[in-house]
Design an enzyme around this catalytic site. Structure first.
Site, short mmCIF file in Angstrom:
data_model
loop_
_atom_site.label_atom_id
_atom_site.label_comp_id
_atom_site.label_asym_id
_atom_site.label_seq_id
_atom_site.Cartn_x
_atom_site.Cartn_y
_atom_site.Cartn_z
N THR A 91 10.47 33.57 71.27
CA THR A 91 9.42 34.57 71.91
C THR A 91 9.95 35.30 73.44
OG1 THR A 91 8.66 32.25 72.32
CG2 THR A 91 7.66 33.27 71.06
N GLY A 92 11.43 34.62 73.40
CA GLY A 92 11.96 34.79 75.13
C GLY A 92 12.67 36.68 74.83
N VAL A 110 15.45 36.93 75.57
CA VAL A 110 17.22 37.33 74.27
C VAL A 110 16.79 37.25 73.49
CG1 VAL A 110 19.02 35.91 74.22
CG2 VAL A 110 18.47 36.64 76.80
N SER A 142 3.94 28.43 71.30
CA SER A 142 4.24 29.32 70.73
C SER A 142 3.96 29.87 69.02
CB SER A 142 5.21 30.37 71.14
OG SER A 142 5.27 30.32 72.60
N ARG A 195 28.84 25.79 78.71
CA ARG A 195 30.11 27.06 78.79
C ARG A 195 31.79 26.59 79.19
NH1 ARG A 195 26.44 31.04 81.80
NH2 ARG A 195 25.14 31.72 80.53
N CYS A 225 25.79 36.56 81.50
CA CYS A 225 25.62 38.12 81.26
C CYS A 225 25.67 39.10 82.50
CB CYS A 225 23.98 38.00 81.56
SG CYS A 225 23.35 37.16 82.55
N LYS A 285 30.04 30.50 88.50
CA LYS A 285 30.18 31.07 86.85
C LYS A 285 30.32 32.26 86.66
CE LYS A 285 25.06 29.13 85.67
NZ LYS A 285 24.41 29.59 85.76
N ARG A 333 20.48 39.71 93.65
CA ARG A 333 18.78 40.03 92.12
C ARG A 333 18.85 41.06 93.28
NH1 ARG A 333 19.12 37.91 87.63
NH2 ARG A 333 18.37 36.06 88.33
N HIS A 386 22.37 44.90 84.05
CA HIS A 386 23.77 44.72 84.89
C HIS A 386 24.41 45.68 85.92
CE1 HIS A 386 20.87 41.19 84.65
NE2 HIS A 386 22.11 40.18 84.12
N ASN A 396 21.79 43.37 80.07
CA ASN A 396 22.40 42.15 79.73
C ASN A 396 21.72 41.81 78.81
OD1 ASN A 396 19.82 43.46 81.86
ND2 ASN A 396 19.48 41.07 81.79
N1 LIG Z 1 18.32 36.81 79.71
C1 LIG Z 1 19.75 37.17 79.98
O1 LIG Z 1 20.06 38.40 80.43
C2 LIG Z 1 20.13 36.07 79.64
C3 LIG Z 1 21.78 36.59 79.39
C4 LIG Z 1 22.70 35.50 78.95
C5 LIG Z 1 22.46 33.80 79.01
N2 LIG Z 1 21.30 34.23 79.25
C6 LIG Z 1 20.53 32.94 79.14
O2 LIG Z 1 19.28 33.06 77.62
C7 LIG Z 1 17.97 32.22 77.68
C8 LIG Z 1 16.94 32.28 77.31
O3 LIG Z 1 16.43 33.35 78.76
P1 LIG Z 1 15.89 33.99 78.38
O4 LIG Z 1 15.79 35.59 79.54
O5 LIG Z 1 15.21 34.72 76.61
O6 LIG Z 1 14.09 33.33 78.64
P2 LIG Z 1 12.59 34.05 78.71
O7 LIG Z 1 12.77 35.12 78.15
O8 LIG Z 1 12.34 32.75 79.82
O9 LIG Z 1 12.44 32.51 76.96
C9 LIG Z 1 12.69 31.77 76.81
C10 LIG Z 1 13.03 30.90 75.66
O10 LIG Z 1 12.15 29.61 74.71
C11 LIG Z 1 11.67 29.15 74.88
N3 LIG Z 1 11.42 28.16 74.95
C12 LIG Z 1 12.11 27.24 75.91
N4 LIG Z 1 12.23 25.96 76.48
C13 LIG Z 1 11.14 25.61 75.04
C14 LIG Z 1 11.14 23.98 74.42
N5 LIG Z 1 11.47 23.18 74.97
N6 LIG Z 1 12.02 24.12 73.07
C15 LIG Z 1 11.30 25.24 72.24
N7 LIG Z 1 11.03 26.56 72.81
C16 LIG Z 1 11.51 26.55 73.99
C17 LIG Z 1 10.43 29.88 74.43
O11 LIG Z 1 9.37 29.62 74.47
P3 LIG Z 1 8.18 29.95 74.37
O12 LIG Z 1 7.99 30.90 74.46
O13 LIG Z 1 7.41 29.29 73.74
O14 LIG Z 1 7.76 29.02 76.44
C18 LIG Z 1 11.27 31.01 75.31
O15 LIG Z 1 11.08 31.38 73.12
C19 LIG Z 1 18.90 31.00 79.39
O16 LIG Z 1 18.98 29.76 78.50
C20 LIG Z 1 19.22 31.75 79.64
O17 LIG Z 1 20.25 31.33 81.05
C21 LIG Z 1 19.80 35.02 79.29
#
Ligand SMILES: NC(=O)c1ccc[n+]([C@@H]2O[C@H](COP(=O)([O-])OP(=O)(O)OC[C@H]3O[C@@H](n4cnc5c(N)ncnc54)[C@H](OP(=O)(O)O)[C@@H]3O)[C@@H](O)[C@H]2O)c1
Length: 340
Positions: free
Chosen positions: A11-12, A14, A40, A99, A130, A215, A236, A243, A316
């Site tokens: 649902t996030g 990524v 969710s 990592r 990213c 990082k 940011r 990005h 990103n």
């Molecule tokens: N965005 C980027 O550009 C990027 C790039 C590289 C790496 N990342 C990494 O990728 C990861 C996700 O990023 P995002 O941007 O997609 O975050 P996000 O939009 O906030 O989404 C987070 C996701 O994780 C789920 N989640 C969180 N805690 C959970 C738990 N305890 N149990 C089960 N599901 C859980 C959430 O589910 P619910 O909706 O149910 O809360 C949601 O599906 C992070 O580690 C981030 O650092 C992101």
């Protein structure tokens, strides 16, 4: 026969892109499970022309599943990725949790595909930050030709790199600037992000740098070459997706800007857009939804002996996260698991 694939964090930002990209690239999927937190449960997410109902990561049994793409943040990864790995499901993780562990490969397929062989030590593969992912795609072919000595990079990451709440904060804060009584205080960011820039991502370290900056240093060394010296400033910016990076490179050997342009044009994952005229370069909004890492503004740095400046832009959520993770899954499939 294809793969049984799990997307954790479906649902996030990524996770949704992971589902899109698996479908777009026709990854050989036999069965797919979309997981998120209990709140969710039942939420619908798209996978190509299908709709999947989200299941609960907490109670999911990974036995018999081949690959799990994780995008749930470090604490949930810590709780659930070892369970998946122990059940024989290979985890490709987007958080920073694994990592820097020496027995976990950190992979950008265009750069260090051979590192895939190390996956079996933990059954876990890490996806880089990213900003690192797009930078190393650009640095590697130049390093192969002229040996990088030092990299000075300023990054301008978009808010989507900080998750879906961060996107909402930029949106609501921007709208709130124009509607009296609807002002939005900083919550996900440390200062106002609307119409502003913030030179602070992740926590501060003892030397005054931030963890995000650290990082970029540590990951570039692990993925490309430990001998490269890197210094970063990460800022940011109020952009939703995409990005940007200004990268200054010092080489061991001289590299002419025209040759650098030719090398980058021929390199995997890169699109060069570099015309010295209005609009002859790429900005983050044009990178959205694309696979490529775009390189523009390639020019000699005449203040040092062997120097070059480049401008680097990528989506990103794609190359910085979901696309890279799916490319790792493809690599794992082609080189190791060999199904499909
Ligand atoms: N965005 C980027 O550009 C990027 C790039 C590289 C790496 N990342 C990494 O990728 C990861 C996700 O990023 P995002 O941007 O997609 O975050 P996000 O939009 O906030 O989404 C987070 C996701 O994780 C789920 N989640 C969180 N805690 C959970 C738990 N305890 N149990 C089960 N599901 C859980 C959430 O589910 P619910 O909706 O149910 O809360 C949601 O599906 C992070 O580690 C981030 O650092 C992101």
């Amino acid at each position: 026969m294809g793969y049984r694939v799990v997307v954790a964090g479906a649902t996030g930002n990524v996770g949704r892109e992971m589902l899109n990209i698996l479908a777009e690239r026709q990854f050989p999927v036999d069965e797919i499970a979309a997981l998120a937190s209990r709140k969710s449960l039942g939420t619908e997410v798209s996978f190509g022309d299908k709709t999947l109902k989200t299941r609960d990561l907490d109670t999911f049994d990974f036995t018999g599943w081949d690959i799990a793409l994780f995008a749930v943040g470090s604490s949930a990864t810590k709780a659930y990725a070892p369970k998946a790995a122990a059940a024989g499901c290979v985890v490709i993780d987007n958080s920073s949790l694994y990592r820097y562990e020496p027995d976990v490969p950190l992979i950008v397929p265009e750069v260090n595909p051979d590192a895939i062989e190390g996956y079996s030590r933990r059954n876990i593969i890490a996806n880089p930050n990213c900003s690192t992912a797009q930078m190393v795609v650009a640095l590697k072919p130049l390093h192969d030709r002229a040996r990088l000595r030092r990299v000075v990079v300023s990054t301008y990451p978009s808010v989507s790199g900080a998750g879906k709440e961060a996107i909402d904060e930029l949106w609501n804060q921007t709208k709130g600037m124009y509607v009296p009584g609807q002002e939005v205080e900083p919550h996900r960011f440390t200062k106002q992000i609307a119409f502003n820039v913030i030179p602070h991502i992740d926590v501060f370290l003892d030397d005054g740098s931030t963890k995000e900056e650290w990082k970029m240093v540590a990951e570039t060394k692990k993925i490309v070459d430990p001998a490269i010296r890197v210094t970063a400033t990460c800022v940011r910016v109020p952009v939703f997706v995409g990005h940007s990076e200004a990268i200054n490179i010092e080489f061991e050997d001289f590299l002419d800007e025209d040759e650098a342009r030719d090398i980058l044009r021929e390199s995997p994952g890169i699109m060069v857009v570099d015309k010295r005229e209005d609009g002859g370069y790429v900005t983050p909004v044009e990178s959205v939804g694309e696979y490529a890492t775009y390189i523009s503004r390639i020019r000699q740095d005449s203040t040092i002996e062997n120097g070059l400046n480049i401008w680097c832009v990528s989506d990103n959520l794609r190359k910085g996260a979901a696309l890279n993770a799916v490319q790792i899954a493809e690599l794992l499939g082609n080189r190791v698991l060999r199904k499909g």
